[in-house]
Design a protein around this motif. Sequence first.
Motif, PDB file in Angstrom:
ATOM      1  N   ARG A 604       0.829  -1.189   0.000  1.00  0.00           N
ATOM      2  CA  ARG A 604       0.000   0.000   0.000  1.00  0.00           C
ATOM      3  C   ARG A 604       0.870   1.248   0.000  1.00  0.00           C
ATOM      4  O   ARG A 604       1.982   1.239   0.512  1.00  0.00           O
ATOM      5  N   LEU A 605       0.315   2.308  -0.511  1.00  0.00           N
ATOM      6  CA  LEU A 605       1.036   3.570  -0.564  1.00  0.00           C
ATOM      7  C   LEU A 605       1.015   4.233   0.809  1.00  0.00           C
ATOM      8  O   LEU A 605       0.116   3.971   1.630  1.00  0.00           O
ATOM      9  N   PRO A 606       1.975   5.057   1.104  1.00  0.00           N
ATOM     10  CA  PRO A 606       1.969   5.775   2.380  1.00  0.00           C
ATOM     11  C   PRO A 606       0.720   6.633   2.514  1.00  0.00           C
ATOM     12  O   PRO A 606       0.142   7.083   1.516  1.00  0.00           O
ATOM     13  N   GLU A 630       0.077  11.291 -10.615  1.00  0.00           N
ATOM     14  CA  GLU A 630      -1.011  10.811  -9.772  1.00  0.00           C
ATOM     15  C   GLU A 630      -0.481   9.929  -8.638  1.00  0.00           C
ATOM     16  O   GLU A 630      -0.954   9.986  -7.495  1.00  0.00           O
ATOM     17  N   LEU A 631       0.509   9.073  -8.963  1.00  0.00           N
ATOM     18  CA  LEU A 631       1.091   8.210  -7.941  1.00  0.00           C
ATOM     19  C   LEU A 631       1.743   9.044  -6.830  1.00  0.00           C
ATOM     20  O   LEU A 631       1.570   8.768  -5.636  1.00  0.00           O
ATOM     21  N   LEU A 632       2.466  10.095  -7.213  1.00  0.00           N
ATOM     22  CA  LEU A 632       3.115  10.953  -6.222  1.00  0.00           C
ATOM     23  C   LEU A 632       2.074  11.691  -5.374  1.00  0.00           C
ATOM     24  O   LEU A 632       2.252  11.868  -4.160  1.00  0.00           O
ATOM     25  N   ARG A 633       0.967  12.118  -5.991  1.00  0.00           N
ATOM     26  CA  ARG A 633      -0.083  12.800  -5.219  1.00  0.00           C
ATOM     27  C   ARG A 633      -0.745  11.841  -4.240  1.00  0.00           C
ATOM     28  O   ARG A 633      -1.102  12.218  -3.118  1.00  0.00           O
ATOM     29  N   LEU A 634      -0.956  10.588  -4.678  1.00  0.00           N
ATOM     30  CA  LEU A 634      -1.526   9.597  -3.759  1.00  0.00           C
ATOM     31  C   LEU A 634      -0.601   9.352  -2.567  1.00  0.00           C
ATOM     32  O   LEU A 634      -1.058   8.978  -1.484  1.00  0.00           O
ATOM     33  N   MET A 635       0.705   9.511  -2.785  1.00  0.00           N
ATOM     34  CA  MET A 635       1.654   9.383  -1.677  1.00  0.00           C
ATOM     35  C   MET A 635       1.614  10.594  -0.750  1.00  0.00           C
ATOM     36  O   MET A 635       2.232  10.579   0.317  1.00  0.00           O
ATOM     37  N   GLY A 636       0.891  11.665  -1.163  1.00  0.00           N
ATOM     38  CA  GLY A 636       0.774  12.850  -0.328  1.00  0.00           C
ATOM     39  C   GLY A 636       1.689  13.993  -0.725  1.00  0.00           C
ATOM     40  O   GLY A 636       1.762  14.990  -0.017  1.00  0.00           O
ATOM     41  N   HIS A 637       2.386  13.857  -1.872  1.00  0.00           N
ATOM     42  CA  HIS A 637       3.322  14.895  -2.291  1.00  0.00           C
ATOM     43  C   HIS A 637       2.638  15.918  -3.192  1.00  0.00           C
ATOM     44  O   HIS A 637       1.668  15.602  -3.898  1.00  0.00           O
TER      45      HIS A 637
END
Length: 736
Positions: A604-606, A630-637
């Motif tokens: 799971r992503l952070p 999108e992947l980086l945004r899902l990580m909260g960045h």
Amino acid sequence: MRIRSLLLLVTTVIFVPGFLAAVMAVQKVREGERTAAINGLRETVRASALLVDVEIQRSIGALTALAQSDSLREGDLHAFYEQARGANRPPHVWTLLFDEDGNQLLNTLEPLGTRLPSVAKERVQQVLDGGEPVVSDLLVGPVSGKLLTSVYVPTKAWNGKRYVVAHAYALEHWRATALQVENGSAATIGVIDRTGRFISRNVNADDTLGKPARAELVAAAASASEGLIRHQTLEGVDAYDAFTHSEKTGWTVAVAMPVSTVERSAIQAVQWLAVSGLLALGAGLLAAYYLGRTFMQVIDQASRAALAVGVGQAPDLGPTRLVEVNTLYDALAGAGRLLTQERQSREAAERERERLLARETALRETAERENTAKDQFLALLGHELRNPLAAISGATAVLSHQRSTPEAREKFLGIIQRQNRHLSHIVNDLLDVSRLMSGKIVLESRRLNLADWVTSCADALRTTEKAAGHKITVQADDVWVLGDGVRIEQIVNNLVFNSLKCSPAGSEVRITVRAEGDDAVLTVQDDGVGIGADLLPHIFEPFVQGPPPPGRMSSGLGIGLALVKQLVALHGGEVQAYSAGPGQGATFTVKLPRAEAGTLPGQRLPAPGAGARRVLLVEDDRDAMAAMSELLRLMGHEVVTARTRDEALAALDAQPVDLALLDIGLPVHDGYAVATELRNRAGSRTLPLIALTGYGREADRARALAAGFDAHLSKPVDPDLLARTIEQATAAKPPA
């Protein structure tokens, strides 16, 4: 003069000087053969000494590696004992470890923990003071009670302690390696230590090993580095004895050959000369008599045949005193020219044919080599990619089915993610074909529950086409290992697919996982065609396959089990195959070292907001940019994007960022150039830079680091790995 009289005269004139010349030649041959035999003796003794040196150097290399062992450095004698056993060459070479006081800490001839006798402290101190490997002369092993020799290698000081690692060589080992004689040879080969005692001898070994050699041989060896003497052997045989010294040990290697053997061929040559001379003389006299009577008939026939050949340029034959021969020359003159021309033409054609044939052969051999290399590469590529693609295909089929449940979707989505990482791992290996073909595969090891991974693999395999009509059952107990999950899946896939391929439709493939002592044991059992006794020892060799089940075509190229053996060995384990015979099924058993229980890292992503950073993503491909953003945004960045070098510099000037992800394959200015420029700018010299690229070779990684990148990630990147890399790269920097 008649021809008969001339032939008798010619026979006499030719035979007498020829016979005398033959006598002189035989004498020269006799001397030459004796010299050649002695030179061969010298070469044999040098080769034998080289064998001793090679054996000692091999031992020094293995001991040097043990001397640098992390287990020894940490004082872990249990782990070091296992490493030392791996350096043994049973049954006649074993490993010892001494401390600086001469105490035996371990001896692989005995179980670890056995009370061992001490050796002379002076011997160990000599090795430590010299700092170089030392080879002993004959000594009696205090543990084995046998005559042996030893090789000692000192270690560095680990935590204030110094050790000496050693190999003990039983005399049986030197008999097998240093006595290289052909079958039926009369040579006597011996290895003598520096005190003059036999370490090895191929004649009367039981009575001579450990006993002194002949005094004259020991004295000669002491006065010269190599040489040759003639003396009586211990058996009383008159022999030439060549000797030299081993450079690594100082031992004397001697090869003795009986004098009668050395000079046998020369004596036979003299005997044959006498017999052949008498026969030649008699034959010459008879030939002169009979040839003289028939020569006229031969000339007449040859003349008529030559005149029929045709006309042409005749050879330049001068006149003779024989009327008959002159007549023959006249007849052959016309045919000679034609034959000469024909012969020259034939020779030219033959040379051209041989040239073309040699060229064609070389081209064909080159093509065959290239074709074989291509086939092996394509076979390996196809086999490596087929298994994960099959699992992805099966999981995709479940996800696309209307009746699939949310739990099933989550489960098989995890399978797809795992197999996608598997494909990425395989592609990274295949980018450097020479590294993969030579077995240089790097494991990404972690603690994992073997039961969970095997069960997950079985679930994915049940959905594949190869498993249709078969039953796959799993009985798995929790047992933890330290391994690469992708490679564990590859091992299970290959073993199960092999059983499915060799089993009839409707049969069962049984998978079990259990703990057995210090090992985690995985077994795959089927009721298929079995393995014959002649094939069983070779079943894990590349391109080796057993017969397919009745009514089924053979499939695969026979590399799956070879890969299993290699991957299991990389994990520090072993794999074995057993079958009662054809038609009796087969069982494959994999043993891996157990590890302490742990937790399996999730996929799971952070959680959003955890360690959030402002990230500059430089990527020229729109789809790749969208997915990664999108992947980086899902990580909260927070993500700032750019497609070129100019857009990236403008984004940095507009607002500060915590990290930059750069694609290498940018237009105009590639990622290497952009990284170099950023490192030279005052505002971005300390900015963490990560290369995110499809170039995954080791050379590409080194080039990226040299250009200023802090890390290098190959596409497609694992989300967990990306998250960890971002966290590590920005750990010491507060968010922008």
